[in-house]
Write an enzyme that holds these catalytic residues in place. Sequence first.
Site, PDB file in Angstrom:
ATOM      1  N   SER A  51       0.439  -0.855  -0.067  1.00 37.96           N
ATOM      2  CA  SER A  51      -0.031  -0.233   0.046  1.00 37.96           C
ATOM      3  C   SER A  51       0.762   1.417   0.105  1.00 37.96           C
ATOM      4  CB  SER A  51      -0.204  -0.291   1.098  1.00 37.96           C
ATOM      5  OG  SER A  51      -1.559   0.971   1.611  1.00 37.96           O
TER       6      SER A  51
ATOM      7  N   HIS B 279      -7.427  -3.229   5.153  1.00 41.36           N
ATOM      8  CA  HIS B 279      -6.849  -2.140   5.162  1.00 41.36           C
ATOM      9  C   HIS B 279      -7.328  -1.033   3.858  1.00 41.36           C
ATOM     10  CE1 HIS B 279      -4.089   1.066   2.138  1.00 41.36           C
ATOM     11  NE2 HIS B 279      -3.943   1.141   3.149  1.00 41.36           N
ATOM     12  N   ASN B 280      -7.936  -1.342   2.912  1.00 37.20           N
ATOM     13  CA  ASN B 280      -8.388  -1.262   1.849  1.00 37.20           C
ATOM     14  C   ASN B 280      -9.595  -0.894   2.139  1.00 37.20           C
ATOM     15  OD1 ASN B 280      -5.675  -1.355   0.470  1.00 37.20           O
ATOM     16  ND2 ASN B 280      -7.154  -2.228  -1.548  1.00 37.20           N
TER      17      ASN B 280
ATOM     18  N   LYS C  30      -4.711  -6.820   4.143  1.00 40.22           N
ATOM     19  CA  LYS C  30      -4.692  -5.670   3.004  1.00 40.22           C
ATOM     20  C   LYS C  30      -6.195  -5.581   2.231  1.00 40.22           C
ATOM     21  CE  LYS C  30      -2.767  -2.698  -0.399  1.00 40.22           C
ATOM     22  NZ  LYS C  30      -3.641  -2.387  -1.115  1.00 40.22           N
TER      23      LYS C  30
ATOM     24  N   GLU D 129      -9.736   2.253   4.436  1.00 39.40           N
ATOM     25  CA  GLU D 129     -10.030   3.583   3.515  1.00 39.40           C
ATOM     26  C   GLU D 129     -10.969   3.990   2.268  1.00 39.40           C
ATOM     27  OE1 GLU D 129      -7.617   3.488  -1.242  1.00 39.40           O
ATOM     28  OE2 GLU D 129      -6.574   2.068   0.458  1.00 39.40           O
TER      29      GLU D 129
END
Length: 482
Positions: free
Chosen positions: A128, A186-187, A183, A190
């Site tokens: 990222s 995380h997105n 991940k 986001e």
Amino acid sequence: MKGDIGVIGLAVMGQNLILNMNDHGFKVVAFNRTTSKVDDFLNGAAKGTEIIGAYSLQDLVNKLEKPRKIMMMVRAGTVVDDFIEQLVPLLDQGDIIIDGGNANYPDSTRRTHELAAKGIRFIGAGVSGGEEGARNGPSIMPGGHESAWTEVKPIFQAIAAKTPEGEPCCDWVGRDGAGHFVKMVHNGIEYGDMQLICEAYQFMKDGLGLSYNEMHDIFSAWNQTELDSYLVEITADILGYKDENGEPLVEKILDTAGQKGTGKWTGINALDLGIPLTLISEAVFARCVSAFKEQRVRAGALFGKTITPIGGGKTEWVDALRQALLASKIISYAQGFMLIREASETNHWGLNYGNTALLWREGCIIRSAFLGNIRDAYETNPDLVFLGSDPYFKGVLESCLPAWRKVVAKAIESGIAMPCMASAITFLDGYTTERLPANLLQAQRDYFGAHTYERTDRPRGEFFHTNWTGTGGDTASTTYDI
């Protein structure tokens, strides 16, 4: 001299990671399926470096030291499987294949096991930070075949972003698809952060009638507070950016948001694992609603939709909005970590939640100052189930609650859509309510489907069924659930 690592894929992320590795003293072999791009790279951005070009997969393999380390920076899905299929016959036992794209984590789990059976080690590494992060220091979240970690650790930790204390934002996450799962979350966070900021922007613009210069100044000031983060920082830049006519560029950008799927995957996995990921799911749906541009234009005319201006002191409203954004952001991360915990326990990954927060402290898109507080919370209490129960975050939520309620209520009253801030406060209200109306819901389920219920005056685990109408039977449903 042979290369330390090979990279397949010379799009922006691949090129910048290669240049980053070269800067840190690693000899990189670069390959692209369209081999003309290799020459373009070597004669362009990589000119004057130690980077080596390869013009076939066999050439790539031949130019690498053993055990060979090959990192793919290509489109997720079948492209990754195609490259793996072509690489395996060329590799030796113990060689390592790394997928640095946005893979769906079950694919990484499958690839780990399929390749292990052939003697090849696989790492699924979430990366990222976008173009800037790849070039200057991304956040890297590796998982897969654990014995491969010692081989790639010096490279990954050298090129990764560093915290102010010098700690690399890269560490081993866990086996199988754990790296890509983290991940993915995380997105998802986001998605939530971006939508929350957009809701604050619309409240200021359409509710308070603030100018772009005023909003630029506000977001710049917010970035000096607990909201200090990459996304708040770039929002200030965007709101202050003028086009060739001296007008705010963002005002001329069509209001239809795209998405690549990681937010959707996060929501689907939350449903599968039974985690109320309400804020992030609403952020995904908000993008879906934005895509209905023509329908929205027609519906707005049909309903005569207007937004009622918000009266009162603008300074007071802006501060209340700051508190609402901060509290909602905390809920987004809290829900994300609830999902990570459930996945870790379900898959027996044994994830370290404090380390996960550290991975996101710098380099990545959701990097923000309070990730340090999240790490501290999990270091103090590794068994923390809900981030909002930590003394620091509990204090922030309680302090912000009056302003948060005021902002959400005023937005609804004024006709401003606020799906994420509203879902965040609704989640907290539900999560902190000792007795919810689900007792009535269970009665309804038992009434129409004999699905049974537990009782408050009996031990947990005992189930009861009532013949509510006197005409039904006494047999409970045991074969299906709704």
